[in-house]
Design an enzyme around this catalytic site. Structure first.
Site, PDB file in Angstrom:
ATOM      1  N   GLU A 169      -2.683   8.447  -3.665  1.00 52.31           N
ATOM      2  CA  GLU A 169      -3.109   7.313  -4.818  1.00 52.31           C
ATOM      3  C   GLU A 169      -4.574   7.892  -5.156  1.00 52.31           C
ATOM      4  O   GLU A 169      -5.570   7.920  -4.027  1.00 52.31           O
ATOM      5  CB  GLU A 169      -3.017   6.028  -4.356  1.00 52.31           C
ATOM      6  CG  GLU A 169      -3.455   5.217  -5.467  1.00 52.31           C
ATOM      7  CD  GLU A 169      -3.062   3.616  -5.029  1.00 52.31           C
ATOM      8  OE1 GLU A 169      -3.987   2.927  -5.196  1.00 52.31           O
ATOM      9  OE2 GLU A 169      -1.841   3.363  -4.522  1.00 52.31           O
ATOM     10  N   ARG A 178       0.839  -1.099   0.085  1.00 51.75           N
ATOM     11  CA  ARG A 178       0.146  -0.022  -0.012  1.00 51.75           C
ATOM     12  C   ARG A 178       0.922   1.132  -0.057  1.00 51.75           C
ATOM     13  O   ARG A 178       1.941   1.196   0.431  1.00 51.75           O
ATOM     14  CB  ARG A 178      -0.849   0.049   1.106  1.00 51.75           C
ATOM     15  CG  ARG A 178      -2.124  -0.892   1.120  1.00 51.75           C
ATOM     16  CD  ARG A 178      -3.006  -0.632   0.080  1.00 51.75           C
ATOM     17  NE  ARG A 178      -4.328  -1.559   0.142  1.00 51.75           N
ATOM     18  CZ  ARG A 178      -4.354  -2.754  -0.313  1.00 51.75           C
ATOM     19  NH1 ARG A 178      -3.463  -3.153  -1.275  1.00 51.75           N
ATOM     20  NH2 ARG A 178      -5.442  -3.410  -0.403  1.00 51.75           N
ATOM     21  N   HIS A 230      -1.579   0.747  -9.619  1.00 51.50           N
ATOM     22  CA  HIS A 230      -2.292  -0.051  -8.529  1.00 51.50           C
ATOM     23  C   HIS A 230      -3.008  -1.176  -9.477  1.00 51.50           C
ATOM     24  O   HIS A 230      -4.332  -1.455  -9.276  1.00 51.50           O
ATOM     25  CB  HIS A 230      -3.242   0.665  -7.746  1.00 51.50           C
ATOM     26  CG  HIS A 230      -3.362  -0.062  -6.347  1.00 51.50           C
ATOM     27  ND1 HIS A 230      -3.977   0.707  -5.305  1.00 51.50           N
ATOM     28  CD2 HIS A 230      -3.493  -1.498  -6.257  1.00 51.50           C
ATOM     29  CE1 HIS A 230      -4.210  -0.357  -4.315  1.00 51.50           C
ATOM     30  NE2 HIS A 230      -3.957  -1.771  -5.093  1.00 51.50           N
TER      31      HIS A 230
END
Length: 315
Positions: free
Chosen positions: A259, A231, A278
């Protein structure tokens, strides 16, 4: 009149999932504005995949009968903000096993592409430039996997044929596996200086938020590669930028903080960094594995058996 309906909310059409028990009413909801039915009748909620937390959490305060909250991600950090809205005894389950293959593939892709200079070659192709030279191999490199759960183990599976000099494993606590020892997070300061490649595959928790901070990065050897498939907030973005801009470290990132990475952010154009948006779990491997997981979980739930991959139970 009290409803006796037992609803299951799914992000996929129920007809596309083989082996679902017939004892529930299945409702499809993938984050649309309108709910498919009364949330008060939902007993098993499968969260929409890769939708923002405000979408995923919206029905939770309206689900007093909920017994299982099932994510389709390995991490559950995106739903923790809604836990306080749940009745006691709700099982929060993750999607362990669904993303292992896909995310591990991307970890290997990012590592190989970065070491072999593939991003520069692609840019050279766009400019019709021939970038001949010697590039680094994964062979003979020492690799450190930080976060040795299902994904971390799958990463090692894919590293095994590449003749790495050494693969070192780190998890929250020390243990022994068939492949060798797993070190505790507390051992990282002594392990980082020996690694050529550091792969982050740990969940985001209070213990791992900002784990790769300035001190962590400073202990990495000159020229080492940091690969983040965990993450974004596991890495201190400002500290990483400083190391990239100095030219001392390289990075390959499938996740960032913030993000999505906004236009104009300095990380986009920092030297020696490869960024993917991602997509570790977003591959053709996702849906078949996710649907098999849901069929297993709902079969167990219908039979009164404990569901698998429980991360926590609400109090």
């Amino acid at each position: 009149m009290t409803s006796t309906t037992a609803d299951v909310w799914l992000p996929f059409p129920a007809r596309e999932i083989d082996g679902l028990p017939a004892s529930f009413q299945y409702r499809q909801w993938d984050g649309e504005e309108q709910f498919p039915a009364d949330p008060a009748d939902c007993v098993f909620y499968v969260t929409p995949y890769m939708k923002p937390p405000e979408v995923v959490l919206r029905p939770l305060p309206l689900m007093p009968k909920l017994r299982v909250l099932q994510t389709l991600t390995a991490g559950t950090d995106h739903v923790l903000g809604g836990i306080e809205d749940l009745p006691p005894g709700v099982r929060l389950c993750n999607a362990r096993g669904v993303h292992d293959a896909s995310t591990a593939e991307l970890a290997l892709t990012l590592t190989l592409a970065s070491l072999r200079g593939v991003p520069g070659m692609v840019r050279g192709q766009d400019r019709e430039e021939w970038h001949f030279g010697f590039y680094e191999a994964l062979a003979d490199k020492a690799v450190l996997i930080v976060g040795y759960g299902a994904v971390g183990a799958a990463v090692e599976d894919r590293l095994a044929p590449f003749e790495c000099a050494r693969i070192t494993r780190v998890a929250r606590s020390a243990r022994t596996t068939a492949r060798g020892p797993v070190h505790a997070l507390a051992d990282l300061p002594g392990l980082l200086p020996e690694a050529d490649v550091v792969i982050l595959s740990t969940p985001l928790t209070d213990a791992t938020r900002g784990l790769a901070d300035a001190a962590f990065l400073a202990r990495m050897k000159d020229g080492a590669l940091l690969v983040n498939i965990a993450r974004g907030p596991v890495v201190d973005t400002g500290a990483l930028l400083a190391e990239l801009e100095s030219g001392r470290l390289r990075a390959a990132l499938d996740v960032t903080d913030p993000e999505p990475l906004p236009a104009g952010h300095p990380l986009w154009h920092a030297p020696h960094v490869l960024i993917t948006p991602h997509v570790g779990g977003s591959s053709s491997a996702f849906e078949p594995r996710a649907k098999r997981l849901l069929a297993r979980q709902l079969t167990r739930f219908a039979a009164g058996e404990p569901v698998e991959h429980t991360v926590m139970i609400t109090e």
